[in-house]
Scaffold this motif. Structure first.
Motif, PDB file in Angstrom:
ATOM      1  N   ALA A  92       0.702  -1.211  -0.061  1.00 15.67           N
ATOM      2  CA  ALA A  92       0.073   0.007   0.007  1.00 15.67           C
ATOM      3  C   ALA A  92       0.967   1.174   0.041  1.00 15.67           C
ATOM      4  CB  ALA A  92      -1.062  -0.086   1.156  1.00 15.67           C
ATOM      5  N   THR A  93       2.021   1.271   0.719  1.00 12.23           N
ATOM      6  CA  THR A  93       2.668   2.399   0.625  1.00 12.23           C
ATOM      7  C   THR A  93       3.907   2.315  -0.537  1.00 12.23           C
ATOM      8  OG1 THR A  93       4.529   1.475   2.186  1.00 12.23           O
ATOM      9  CG2 THR A  93       2.786   2.521   3.369  1.00 12.23           C
ATOM     10  N   ALA A  94       3.681   1.503  -1.314  1.00 15.25           N
ATOM     11  CA  ALA A  94       4.678   1.325  -2.495  1.00 15.25           C
ATOM     12  C   ALA A  94       6.244   1.478  -2.111  1.00 15.25           C
ATOM     13  CB  ALA A  94       4.280   2.539  -3.372  1.00 15.25           C
ATOM     14  N   CYS A  95       6.504   0.711  -0.988  1.00 18.98           N
ATOM     15  CA  CYS A  95       7.829   0.948  -0.532  1.00 18.98           C
ATOM     16  C   CYS A  95       8.473  -0.535  -0.730  1.00 18.98           C
ATOM     17  CB  CYS A  95       8.089   1.178   1.020  1.00 18.98           C
ATOM     18  SG  CYS A  95       7.378   0.091   2.237  1.00 18.98           S
ATOM     19  N   CYS A  96       7.676  -1.481  -0.845  1.00 14.63           N
ATOM     20  CA  CYS A  96       8.030  -2.882  -1.065  1.00 14.63           C
ATOM     21  C   CYS A  96       7.325  -3.550  -2.308  1.00 14.63           C
ATOM     22  CB  CYS A  96       7.742  -3.792   0.460  1.00 14.63           C
ATOM     23  SG  CYS A  96       8.410  -3.042   1.796  1.00 14.63           S
ATOM     24  N   ALA A  97       8.144  -4.514  -2.860  1.00 12.94           N
ATOM     25  CA  ALA A  97       7.664  -4.867  -4.014  1.00 12.94           C
ATOM     26  C   ALA A  97       7.789  -6.408  -4.223  1.00 12.94           C
ATOM     27  CB  ALA A  97       8.046  -4.262  -5.253  1.00 12.94           C
ATOM     28  N   GLN A  98       6.778  -7.360  -4.528  1.00 13.65           N
ATOM     29  CA  GLN A  98       7.011  -8.624  -4.859  1.00 13.65           C
ATOM     30  C   GLN A  98       6.524  -8.927  -6.362  1.00 13.65           C
ATOM     31  OE1 GLN A  98       7.909 -11.345  -3.102  1.00 13.65           O
ATOM     32  NE2 GLN A  98       8.010 -10.235  -1.002  1.00 13.65           N
ATOM     33  N   GLY A  99       7.020  -9.923  -6.983  1.00  9.08           N
ATOM     34  CA  GLY A  99       6.640 -10.204  -8.223  1.00  9.08           C
ATOM     35  C   GLY A  99       6.534 -11.587  -8.676  1.00  9.08           C
ATOM     36  N   LEU A 100       5.760 -12.025  -9.638  1.00 10.82           N
ATOM     37  CA  LEU A 100       5.794 -13.270 -10.205  1.00 10.82           C
ATOM     38  C   LEU A 100       6.251 -13.346 -11.697  1.00 10.82           C
ATOM     39  CD1 LEU A 100       2.503 -14.846  -8.653  1.00 10.82           C
ATOM     40  CD2 LEU A 100       4.745 -15.697  -8.177  1.00 10.82           C
ATOM     41  N   GLU A 101       6.938 -14.278 -11.806  1.00 13.52           N
ATOM     42  CA  GLU A 101       7.520 -14.478 -13.301  1.00 13.52           C
ATOM     43  C   GLU A 101       6.216 -15.159 -13.818  1.00 13.52           C
ATOM     44  OE1 GLU A 101      10.997 -16.936 -16.029  1.00 13.52           O
ATOM     45  OE2 GLU A 101      10.713 -17.064 -13.518  1.00 13.52           O
ATOM     46  N   PHE A 102       6.033 -14.829 -15.254  1.00 14.33           N
ATOM     47  CA  PHE A 102       5.210 -15.373 -16.090  1.00 14.33           C
ATOM     48  C   PHE A 102       5.843 -15.694 -17.464  1.00 14.33           C
ATOM     49  CE2 PHE A 102       4.709 -11.004 -17.072  1.00 14.33           C
ATOM     50  CZ  PHE A 102       4.411 -10.753 -18.421  1.00 14.33           C
ATOM     51  N   SER A 103       4.907 -16.763 -18.042  1.00 16.67           N
ATOM     52  CA  SER A 103       5.509 -17.143 -19.497  1.00 16.67           C
ATOM     53  C   SER A 103       4.092 -17.109 -20.456  1.00 16.67           C
ATOM     54  CB  SER A 103       5.984 -18.676 -19.473  1.00 16.67           C
ATOM     55  OG  SER A 103       6.105 -19.048 -20.533  1.00 16.67           O
ATOM     56  N   LEU A 104       3.898 -16.471 -21.423  1.00 16.12           N
ATOM     57  CA  LEU A 104       2.497 -16.308 -22.114  1.00 16.12           C
ATOM     58  C   LEU A 104       2.569 -17.684 -22.860  1.00 16.12           C
ATOM     59  CD1 LEU A 104       2.911 -12.673 -23.720  1.00 16.12           C
ATOM     60  CD2 LEU A 104       1.788 -13.601 -21.831  1.00 16.12           C
ATOM     61  N   ALA A 105       1.164 -17.754 -23.052  1.00 14.71           N
ATOM     62  CA  ALA A 105       0.882 -19.043 -23.979  1.00 14.71           C
ATOM     63  C   ALA A 105       1.093 -18.711 -25.374  1.00 14.71           C
ATOM     64  CB  ALA A 105      -0.459 -19.528 -23.688  1.00 14.71           C
ATOM     65  N   GLY A 106       1.664 -19.670 -26.041  1.00 14.62           N
ATOM     66  CA  GLY A 106       2.146 -19.189 -27.599  1.00 14.62           C
ATOM     67  C   GLY A 106       3.429 -18.830 -27.854  1.00 14.62           C
ATOM     68  N   ASN A 107       3.533 -18.422 -29.128  1.00 15.88           N
ATOM     69  CA  ASN A 107       4.930 -17.898 -29.493  1.00 15.88           C
ATOM     70  C   ASN A 107       4.945 -16.408 -29.404  1.00 15.88           C
ATOM     71  OD1 ASN A 107       6.119 -20.507 -29.575  1.00 15.88           O
ATOM     72  ND2 ASN A 107       5.236 -20.955 -31.661  1.00 15.88           N
ATOM     73  N   TYR A 108       5.528 -15.702 -28.761  1.00 17.18           N
ATOM     74  CA  TYR A 108       5.572 -14.341 -28.641  1.00 17.18           C
ATOM     75  C   TYR A 108       7.035 -13.947 -28.610  1.00 17.18           C
ATOM     76  CZ  TYR A 108       0.663 -14.593 -27.423  1.00 17.18           C
ATOM     77  OH  TYR A 108      -0.540 -14.761 -27.402  1.00 17.18           O
ATOM     78  N   ALA A 109       7.299 -12.834 -29.731  1.00 19.67           N
ATOM     79  CA  ALA A 109       8.897 -12.100 -29.629  1.00 19.67           C
ATOM     80  C   ALA A 109       8.670 -10.925 -28.630  1.00 19.67           C
ATOM     81  CB  ALA A 109       9.041 -11.733 -30.948  1.00 19.67           C
ATOM     82  N   TYR A 110       9.661 -10.705 -28.015  1.00 19.10           N
ATOM     83  CA  TYR A 110       9.948  -9.380 -27.169  1.00 19.10           C
ATOM     84  C   TYR A 110      11.071  -8.639 -28.125  1.00 19.10           C
ATOM     85  CZ  TYR A 110      11.087  -6.358 -23.444  1.00 19.10           C
ATOM     86  OH  TYR A 110      11.660  -5.182 -22.498  1.00 19.10           O
ATOM     87  N   PRO A 111      10.608  -7.363 -27.962  1.00 17.06           N
ATOM     88  CA  PRO A 111       9.645  -6.565 -27.506  1.00 17.06           C
ATOM     89  C   PRO A 111       8.421  -6.294 -28.370  1.00 17.06           C
ATOM     90  CG  PRO A 111      11.224  -5.160 -28.324  1.00 17.06           C
ATOM     91  CD  PRO A 111      11.711  -6.548 -28.786  1.00 17.06           C
ATOM     92  N   THR A 112       8.201  -6.766 -29.344  1.00 14.41           N
ATOM     93  CA  THR A 112       7.210  -6.734 -30.363  1.00 14.41           C
ATOM     94  C   THR A 112       5.879  -6.936 -29.789  1.00 14.41           C
ATOM     95  OG1 THR A 112       8.682  -7.082 -31.944  1.00 14.41           O
ATOM     96  CG2 THR A 112       6.328  -7.005 -32.488  1.00 14.41           C
ATOM     97  N   ASP A 113       5.879  -8.111 -29.189  1.00 15.87           N
ATOM     98  CA  ASP A 113       4.488  -8.675 -28.591  1.00 15.87           C
ATOM     99  C   ASP A 113       4.215  -8.546 -27.004  1.00 15.87           C
ATOM    100  OD1 ASP A 113       3.979  -9.511 -31.176  1.00 15.87           O
ATOM    101  OD2 ASP A 113       5.256 -11.423 -30.561  1.00 15.87           O
ATOM    102  N   TYR A 114       5.016  -7.615 -26.465  1.00 16.85           N
ATOM    103  CA  TYR A 114       4.717  -7.495 -25.165  1.00 16.85           C
ATOM    104  C   TYR A 114       4.624  -6.006 -24.748  1.00 16.85           C
ATOM    105  CZ  TYR A 114       6.509 -12.078 -23.986  1.00 16.85           C
ATOM    106  OH  TYR A 114       6.725 -13.406 -24.042  1.00 16.85           O
ATOM    107  N   PRO A 115       3.925  -5.515 -23.516  1.00 17.30           N
ATOM    108  CA  PRO A 115       3.670  -4.347 -23.284  1.00 17.30           C
ATOM    109  C   PRO A 115       5.425  -3.620 -23.079  1.00 17.30           C
ATOM    110  CG  PRO A 115       3.005  -5.615 -21.725  1.00 17.30           C
ATOM    111  CD  PRO A 115       3.419  -6.299 -22.629  1.00 17.30           C
ATOM    112  N   ALA A 116       5.357  -2.128 -23.002  1.00 24.01           N
ATOM    113  CA  ALA A 116       6.552  -1.416 -22.722  1.00 24.01           C
ATOM    114  C   ALA A 116       6.572  -1.897 -21.122  1.00 24.01           C
ATOM    115  CB  ALA A 116       6.153   0.125 -22.695  1.00 24.01           C
ATOM    116  N   ARG A 117       8.169  -1.622 -20.768  1.00 25.49           N
ATOM    117  CA  ARG A 117       8.299  -1.900 -19.409  1.00 25.49           C
ATOM    118  C   ARG A 117       7.739  -0.853 -18.577  1.00 25.49           C
ATOM    119  NH1 ARG A 117      14.643  -3.000 -18.678  1.00 25.49           N
ATOM    120  NH2 ARG A 117      13.924  -3.782 -16.724  1.00 25.49           N
ATOM    121  N   TYR A 118       7.135  -1.415 -17.295  1.00 27.31           N
ATOM    122  CA  TYR A 118       6.579  -0.792 -16.198  1.00 27.31           C
ATOM    123  C   TYR A 118       5.029  -0.064 -16.522  1.00 27.31           C
ATOM    124  CZ  TYR A 118      11.671  -0.485 -15.165  1.00 27.31           C
ATOM    125  OH  TYR A 118      12.989  -0.836 -15.167  1.00 27.31           O
TER     126      TYR A 118
END
Length: 180
Positions: free
Chosen positions: A126-152
């Motif tokens: 809630a205070t944006a001081c700490c962060a956690q994340g989960l790695e993910f893998s898209l279903a299908g064949n996608y190329a980075y950066p073309t098929d992904y959103p911009a960072r952040y």
């Protein structure tokens, strides 16, 4: 956007219209009502349940997607706590479908002389001081950066929770993901 009912309910439309016609005309001796009374109540109950349930309609309006852990409906504090819990007790989440909203990020690294990329959905407390994340893998064949959103960029990702081991360490990953 109007939701469409699953095909199984569409075939019941004619029977329901006939019964509603009988009710509208106040025909208590209507054969259809007598014959199908219990079935109609069950079907109507299922329709109401399906329309209001995430079992039939996920947040992105895709039919028949069951989400076991929906982090998009929790406060920032609860999301952070739940993701932390996923990291310390992953066996409870194994195989469950998870939906989460967070910042998209990419981690690029070299291992055994080869370049690799891992994609993450990052959540903050809630205070944006700490962060956690989960790695993910898209279903299908996608190329980075073309098929992904911009960072952040803020994304919502949905996939199945999975654990894997690499170099003696256990990692958590959402597999077969879609970005909603």
């Amino acid at each position: 956007m109007k939701r469409k009912l699953p095909a199984v309910f569409i075939h019941m439309k004619d029977l329901l219209y006939q019964c509603l016609h009988c009710i509208k005309k106040n025909k208590s001796d209507c054969d259809i009502l007598k014959k199908y009374h219990a079935s109609l109540l069950a079907v109507l109950s299922l329709i109401v349940l399906c329309i209001t349930s995430e079992v039939c309609f996920a947040q992105n309006k895709s039919p028949l997607i069951k989400v076991d852990v929906d982090l998009t409906r929790m406060s920032a504090t609860m999301v952070y706590a739940e993701v932390f819990n996923m990291l310390i007790a992953p066996e409870y989440y194994e195989g469950k479908t998870v939906r989460m909203r967070g910042l998209f990020d990419v981690f690029e690294y070299e291992r055994n002389g080869k370049q690799h990329r891992s994609f993450f959905c990052i959540v903050q407390d809630a205070t944006a001081c700490c962060a956690q994340g989960l790695e993910f893998s898209l279903a299908g064949n996608y190329a980075y950066p073309t098929d992904y959103p911009a960072r952040y960029t803020m994304i919502t990702v949905r996939g199945r929770f999975y654990q894997y081991e690499q170099d003696g360490l256990t990692y958590m990953l959402l597999v077969n993901c879609v970005i909603e």
